[in-house]
Design a protein around this motif. Sequence first.
Motif, PDB file in Angstrom:
ATOM      1  N   ARG A  81      33.272  28.637  45.893  1.00  0.00           N
ATOM      2  CA  ARG A  81      31.859  29.319  45.768  1.00  0.00           C
ATOM      3  C   ARG A  81      31.914  30.458  46.721  1.00  0.00           C
ATOM      4  NH1 ARG A  81      26.885  27.882  43.728  1.00  0.00           N
ATOM      5  NH2 ARG A  81      24.886  28.833  44.972  1.00  0.00           N
ATOM      6  N   ARG A  82      32.142  30.392  47.841  1.00  0.00           N
ATOM      7  CA  ARG A  82      31.881  31.346  48.847  1.00  0.00           C
ATOM      8  C   ARG A  82      32.868  32.665  48.267  1.00  0.00           C
ATOM      9  NH1 ARG A  82      29.151  35.034  51.443  1.00  0.00           N
ATOM     10  NH2 ARG A  82      30.288  35.637  53.130  1.00  0.00           N
ATOM     11  N   PHE A  83      34.154  32.355  47.967  1.00  0.00           N
ATOM     12  CA  PHE A  83      34.919  33.310  47.402  1.00  0.00           C
ATOM     13  C   PHE A  83      34.264  34.114  46.159  1.00  0.00           C
ATOM     14  CE2 PHE A  83      38.128  34.788  44.327  1.00  0.00           C
ATOM     15  CZ  PHE A  83      38.865  35.994  45.096  1.00  0.00           C
ATOM     16  N   THR A  84      33.849  33.370  45.428  1.00  0.00           N
ATOM     17  CA  THR A  84      33.032  33.922  44.178  1.00  0.00           C
ATOM     18  C   THR A  84      31.966  34.691  44.470  1.00  0.00           C
ATOM     19  OG1 THR A  84      33.760  31.948  42.684  1.00  0.00           O
ATOM     20  CG2 THR A  84      31.853  33.331  41.923  1.00  0.00           C
ATOM     21  N   GLY A 116      46.460  38.173  35.802  1.00  0.00           N
ATOM     22  CA  GLY A 116      45.188  37.562  35.002  1.00  0.00           C
ATOM     23  C   GLY A 116      45.656  35.815  34.865  1.00  0.00           C
ATOM     24  N   ALA A 117      46.664  35.310  35.440  1.00  0.00           N
ATOM     25  CA  ALA A 117      47.066  34.119  35.400  1.00  0.00           C
ATOM     26  C   ALA A 117      46.619  33.165  36.299  1.00  0.00           C
ATOM     27  CB  ALA A 117      48.529  33.874  34.983  1.00  0.00           C
ATOM     28  N   SER A 118      46.367  33.784  37.610  1.00  0.00           N
ATOM     29  CA  SER A 118      46.178  33.023  38.580  1.00  0.00           C
ATOM     30  C   SER A 118      44.695  32.248  38.521  1.00  0.00           C
ATOM     31  CB  SER A 118      45.964  33.710  39.894  1.00  0.00           C
ATOM     32  OG  SER A 118      47.215  34.321  40.094  1.00  0.00           O
ATOM     33  N   ARG A 119      44.488  31.018  38.995  1.00  0.00           N
ATOM     34  CA  ARG A 119      43.061  30.406  39.147  1.00  0.00           C
ATOM     35  C   ARG A 119      42.420  30.826  40.083  1.00  0.00           C
ATOM     36  NH1 ARG A 119      42.732  26.169  35.372  1.00  0.00           N
ATOM     37  NH2 ARG A 119      44.579  25.559  34.519  1.00  0.00           N
ATOM     38  N   VAL A 120      40.959  30.988  40.073  1.00  0.00           N
ATOM     39  CA  VAL A 120      40.090  31.538  41.096  1.00  0.00           C
ATOM     40  C   VAL A 120      40.303  30.557  42.299  1.00  0.00           C
ATOM     41  CG1 VAL A 120      37.747  31.877  41.828  1.00  0.00           C
ATOM     42  CG2 VAL A 120      38.580  32.679  39.617  1.00  0.00           C
ATOM     43  N   VAL A 128      32.881  43.466  43.990  1.00  0.00           N
ATOM     44  CA  VAL A 128      33.688  43.945  42.538  1.00  0.00           C
ATOM     45  C   VAL A 128      32.364  44.297  41.782  1.00  0.00           C
ATOM     46  CG1 VAL A 128      35.128  43.505  40.769  1.00  0.00           C
ATOM     47  CG2 VAL A 128      35.643  43.026  43.214  1.00  0.00           C
ATOM     48  N   GLY A 129      31.282  43.542  41.698  1.00  0.00           N
ATOM     49  CA  GLY A 129      30.086  43.609  40.823  1.00  0.00           C
ATOM     50  C   GLY A 129      30.001  42.707  39.712  1.00  0.00           C
ATOM     51  N   MET A 130      31.255  41.845  39.441  1.00  0.00           N
ATOM     52  CA  MET A 130      31.316  40.719  38.745  1.00  0.00           C
ATOM     53  C   MET A 130      32.123  39.722  39.400  1.00  0.00           C
ATOM     54  SD  MET A 130      34.147  42.271  35.835  1.00  0.00           S
ATOM     55  CE  MET A 130      33.474  44.040  36.120  1.00  0.00           C
ATOM     56  N   THR A 131      32.040  38.475  38.802  1.00  0.00           N
ATOM     57  CA  THR A 131      32.795  37.359  39.110  1.00  0.00           C
ATOM     58  C   THR A 131      34.375  37.489  38.719  1.00  0.00           C
ATOM     59  OG1 THR A 131      32.598  36.210  36.786  1.00  0.00           O
ATOM     60  CG2 THR A 131      30.765  35.739  38.133  1.00  0.00           C
ATOM     61  N   PRO A 132      35.076  36.727  39.659  1.00  0.00           N
ATOM     62  CA  PRO A 132      36.449  36.950  39.426  1.00  0.00           C
ATOM     63  C   PRO A 132      36.820  36.410  38.135  1.00  0.00           C
ATOM     64  CG  PRO A 132      35.899  35.453  41.372  1.00  0.00           C
ATOM     65  CD  PRO A 132      34.576  35.808  40.819  1.00  0.00           C
ATOM     66  N   LYS A 133      36.204  35.649  37.342  1.00  0.00           N
ATOM     67  CA  LYS A 133      36.696  34.986  35.974  1.00  0.00           C
ATOM     68  C   LYS A 133      36.348  36.246  35.080  1.00  0.00           C
ATOM     69  CE  LYS A 133      37.605  32.278  32.623  1.00  0.00           C
ATOM     70  NZ  LYS A 133      38.883  31.688  32.360  1.00  0.00           N
ATOM     71  N   ARG A 134      35.092  36.878  35.277  1.00  0.00           N
ATOM     72  CA  ARG A 134      34.957  37.950  34.179  1.00  0.00           C
ATOM     73  C   ARG A 134      36.045  39.204  34.526  1.00  0.00           C
ATOM     74  NH1 ARG A 134      31.507  39.166  30.533  1.00  0.00           N
ATOM     75  NH2 ARG A 134      30.855  41.541  30.136  1.00  0.00           N
ATOM     76  N   PHE A 135      36.340  39.327  35.831  1.00  0.00           N
ATOM     77  CA  PHE A 135      37.322  40.364  36.104  1.00  0.00           C
ATOM     78  C   PHE A 135      38.582  40.051  35.413  1.00  0.00           C
ATOM     79  CE2 PHE A 135      40.556  42.125  39.037  1.00  0.00           C
ATOM     80  CZ  PHE A 135      40.173  43.368  38.948  1.00  0.00           C
ATOM     81  N   ALA A 136      38.933  38.793  35.462  1.00  0.00           N
ATOM     82  CA  ALA A 136      40.072  38.330  34.953  1.00  0.00           C
ATOM     83  C   ALA A 136      40.348  38.601  33.669  1.00  0.00           C
ATOM     84  CB  ALA A 136      40.478  36.920  35.386  1.00  0.00           C
TER      85      ALA A 136
END
Length: 103
Positions: free
Chosen positions: A20-23, A4-8, A30-38
């Motif tokens: 943007r492409r990774f997001t 949970g500590a890594s930056r997107v 996954v069904g949610m953004t990486p930030k929400r997942f974290a």
Amino acid sequence: MADGASRVGDIAALTGLSHRRFTDVFSAGVGMTPKRFARLRRFRRALDCIGAARGWAEFAAAHGFSDQAHMIREFQAFSGLTPVEHVVGRSHPAKDDHIALVS
């Protein structure tokens, strides 16, 4: 991102994709953004350890929240309950991954 500590942006760079492409790819898979997942992962880790909490400010800091108020907001956002309500609910029987709601 497992802790949970890594930056997107850092993770995107490791994959060779733009932020943007990774997001977009992550969200589609996954069904949610990486930030929400974290945020959700941080909440789950804290929830799993909540029975051992002795001081809320220290517990919040140890689980990656900026302060106690931040932790309470996240608990309410993901579950509708405060951390104290979770502790009280754990004293009542419930199925795995369920919360006993008491009045």
